[in-house]
Scaffold this active site. Structure first.
Site, PDB file in Angstrom:
ATOM      1  N   ASP A   1      31.632 107.453 100.726  1.00  0.00           N
ATOM      2  CA  ASP A   1      32.880 106.678 100.858  1.00  0.00           C
ATOM      3  C   ASP A   1      33.529 106.514  99.483  1.00  0.00           C
ATOM      4  O   ASP A   1      33.495 105.446  98.875  1.00  0.00           O
ATOM      5  CB  ASP A   1      32.570 105.310 101.479  1.00  0.00           C
TER       6      ASP A   1
ATOM      7  N   HIS B   1      37.566 105.497 102.895  1.00  0.00           N
ATOM      8  CA  HIS B   1      38.055 104.967 104.178  1.00  0.00           C
ATOM      9  C   HIS B   1      39.417 104.283 104.055  1.00  0.00           C
ATOM     10  O   HIS B   1      40.069 104.022 105.064  1.00  0.00           O
ATOM     11  CB  HIS B   1      37.003 104.058 104.835  1.00  0.00           C
TER      12      HIS B   1
ATOM     13  N   SER C   1      37.748  96.411  99.997  1.00  0.00           N
ATOM     14  CA  SER C   1      37.344  97.817 100.000  1.00  0.00           C
ATOM     15  C   SER C   1      37.989  98.615  98.884  1.00  0.00           C
ATOM     16  O   SER C   1      39.163  98.432  98.591  1.00  0.00           O
ATOM     17  CB  SER C   1      37.744  98.471 101.311  1.00  0.00           C
ATOM     18  N   GLY C   2      37.210  99.515  98.313  1.00  0.00           N
ATOM     19  CA  GLY C   2      37.724 100.366  97.238  1.00  0.00           C
ATOM     20  C   GLY C   2      37.645  99.694  95.888  1.00  0.00           C
ATOM     21  O   GLY C   2      37.744 100.336  94.854  1.00  0.00           O
TER      22      GLY C   2
HETATM   23  N1  ARG Z   1      35.582  97.804 104.915  1.00  0.00           N
HETATM   24  C1  ARG Z   1      36.120  96.620 104.319  1.00  0.00           C
HETATM   25  C2  ARG Z   1      37.539  96.860 103.827  1.00  0.00           C
HETATM   26  O1  ARG Z   1      38.153  97.817 104.242  1.00  0.00           O
HETATM   27  C3  ARG Z   1      35.247  96.080 103.251  1.00  0.00           C
HETATM   28  C4  ARG Z   1      34.043  95.472 103.839  1.00  0.00           C
HETATM   29  C5  ARG Z   1      33.127  94.910 102.872  1.00  0.00           C
HETATM   30  N2  ARG Z   1      32.307  94.013 103.612  1.00  0.00           N
HETATM   31  C6  ARG Z   1      31.349  93.297 103.123  1.00  0.00           C
HETATM   32  N3  ARG Z   1      30.736  92.473 103.898  1.00  0.00           N
HETATM   33  N4  ARG Z   1      30.996  93.440 101.882  1.00  0.00           N
HETATM   34  O2  ARG Z   1      38.103  96.062 103.139  1.00  0.00           O
END
Ligand code: ARG
Length: 430
Positions: free
Chosen positions: A284, A239, A380-381
């Protein structure tokens, strides 16, 4: 008149008092002399004590040949279960050999770095680390270490069957030792004693603690985390690249701060999983190829990938790291943070009050059902990692999604690396 008498009679008293306050010069001399002697003795004892107890690290590269009923192909591959098991066995045999020797107090550890196949068996390559007292003569140690291994490994019980006579030892310096360790996956510098608490409410980390952590930046702005899995490949989330696809506008940086950064690298190619589903977050995962390989250093090197069949368990030690926000709607952090999280079983995570069936076999949950300990936006990632019994670190998950951050019953959801392990091999050969 009365005044005169008072003055004259008080004079001898003042002289007497002065005499009492000021001892003879030879007494002063004696006291000074004695104090100096006491001081000298104290300093001498302290210096001796410190010098005697001061220890210096000495490193050796050693090879040891052995035979085993397992064939080389089964344990020769770094980070495989058989590699770990074999290394654990040999390392503990070596440790035991030194424990039964005069060097028991000096031996720190042995660390297998690789195996190589010889005509008559297999050769284990290992580092031996000792801490010798500064007062000891280290020139003679090579032969002492060799002799101890010759003698004491004789009665080590296998499998594998070691050939103690084959032991060879070479002294190496700190730079060479670091180079060998930095080439191994999943090694970390031991951190200074520091209580590690929690990225939502977490702790800042020191340089070199999480050497595989990368920051992925679009037009110079931090967007996502990633993990270095060899010198040219980063593993991240799919993503991160949904809106921003052009590799030429992405850069990857390393080190514990975004500004100033440690090392910067352009991206050559981005591979997003073919089955990535934006609405369910399934699959993902993505790979990013660096435009040129990063040189491994003490503070930048790769994490190990677990085998597809490996199972992690609730109770395993796990950490997530990132430059993400410290709370929902928070800001990206300039300094890398870590938080310890617990693996949460998928059936619990799929409970109606948790994620109500949204967790697919390509996902895993980690954090805490009480909330607080979690990744957040910007993480993320990035890596979710866990150590094996040899303290080698493995990539368990990739920060993927979550309902807000750190909420009770809403733990972090991660891409399950073991489920996509074969996909990684198919794209990179790793
Ligand atoms: N989708 C988020 C990002 O792009 C990460 C979310 C992780 N959230 C969590 N509550 N662990 O950075």
């Amino acid at each position: 008149m009365a005044k005169d008498i008072q003055i004259s009679s008080s004079r001898p008293a003042a002289v007497k008092a002065r005499k009492r306050a000021c001892p003879e010069p030879w007494v002063i001399g004696l006291i000074t002399f004695l104090s100096l002697i006491v001081l000298a003795v104290c300093i001498g004892v302290t210096v001796h004590y410190v010098r005697y107890n001061h220890r210096m690290t000495h490193n050796y590269y050693s090879t040891l040949s052995f035979t085993s009923d397992k064939v080389y192909g089964e344990f020769g591959k770094e980070a495989s279960k058989n590699f770990t098991e074999m290394s654990q066995r040999i390392e503990s045999m070596v440790k035991y050999a030194f424990y039964k020797s005069p060097l028991r107090g000096d031996f720190v550890k042995s660390h297998i770095i690789k195996y190589s196949q010889e005509e008559d068996g297999v050769l284990a390559h290992m580092l031996l680390i000792f801490r010798f007292r500064a007062t000891e003569n280290v020139d003679t140690k090579n032969s002492i270490i060799q002799r101890i291994l010759h003698e004491k490994l004789q009665d080590a019980t296998g499998p594998p069957k070691l050939d103690p006579a084959s032991v060879e030892i070479k002294k190496i310096n700190k730079t060479e030792t670091d180079k060998f360790l930095n080439n191994c996956c999943g090694t970390r510098r031991s951190k200074s004693a520091r209580q590690s608490v929690r990225i939502v409410g977490g702790t800042e980390v020191e340089e070199g603690e999480w050497p595989w952590q990368a920051s992925l930046q679009w037009d110079g702005l931090h967007r996502c985390g990633a993990s270095l899995i060899n010198s040219t490949w980063l593993l991240s989330a799919a993503h991160c690249f949904t809106l921003y696809k052009d590799p030429a506008r992405w850069t990857a940086s390393f080190g514990v701060t975004i500004k100033p950064l440690k090392m910067k690298q352009g991206l050559r190619r981005i591979i997003v999983h073919e089955k990535y589903n934006h609405s369910t977050h399934d699959y993902d995962i993505s790979l990013a190829e660096l435009s040129s390989p990063v040189p491994y250093t003490n503070t930048v090197h790769r994490i190990c990938l677990p085998e597809a069949s490996h199972e992690f368990h609730p109770g395993d030690e796990m950490f997530v790291t990132g430059f993400g926000a410290r709370q929902d709607d928070g800001y990206t952090q300039n300094h890398l943070r870590e938080v310890q999280v617990d693996l949460i079983q998928t059936d619990i995570c799929n409970d109606p009050q948790v994620y109500n069936g949204a967790i697919t076999p390509r996902m895993l949950c980690a954090g805490s059902l009480q909330g607080k300990r979690d990744a957040c936006q910007g993480d993320s990632g990035g890596p979710l990692v866990s150590p094996d019994p040899r303290n080698i670190w493995y990539l368990v998950g990739v920060v993927s999604w979550g309902d807000k951050c750190g909420q009770p019953n809403k733990p972090g959801v991660y891409t399950r690396v073991t489920a996509l392990r074969d996909w990684i091999t198919s794209k990179t050969g790793i």
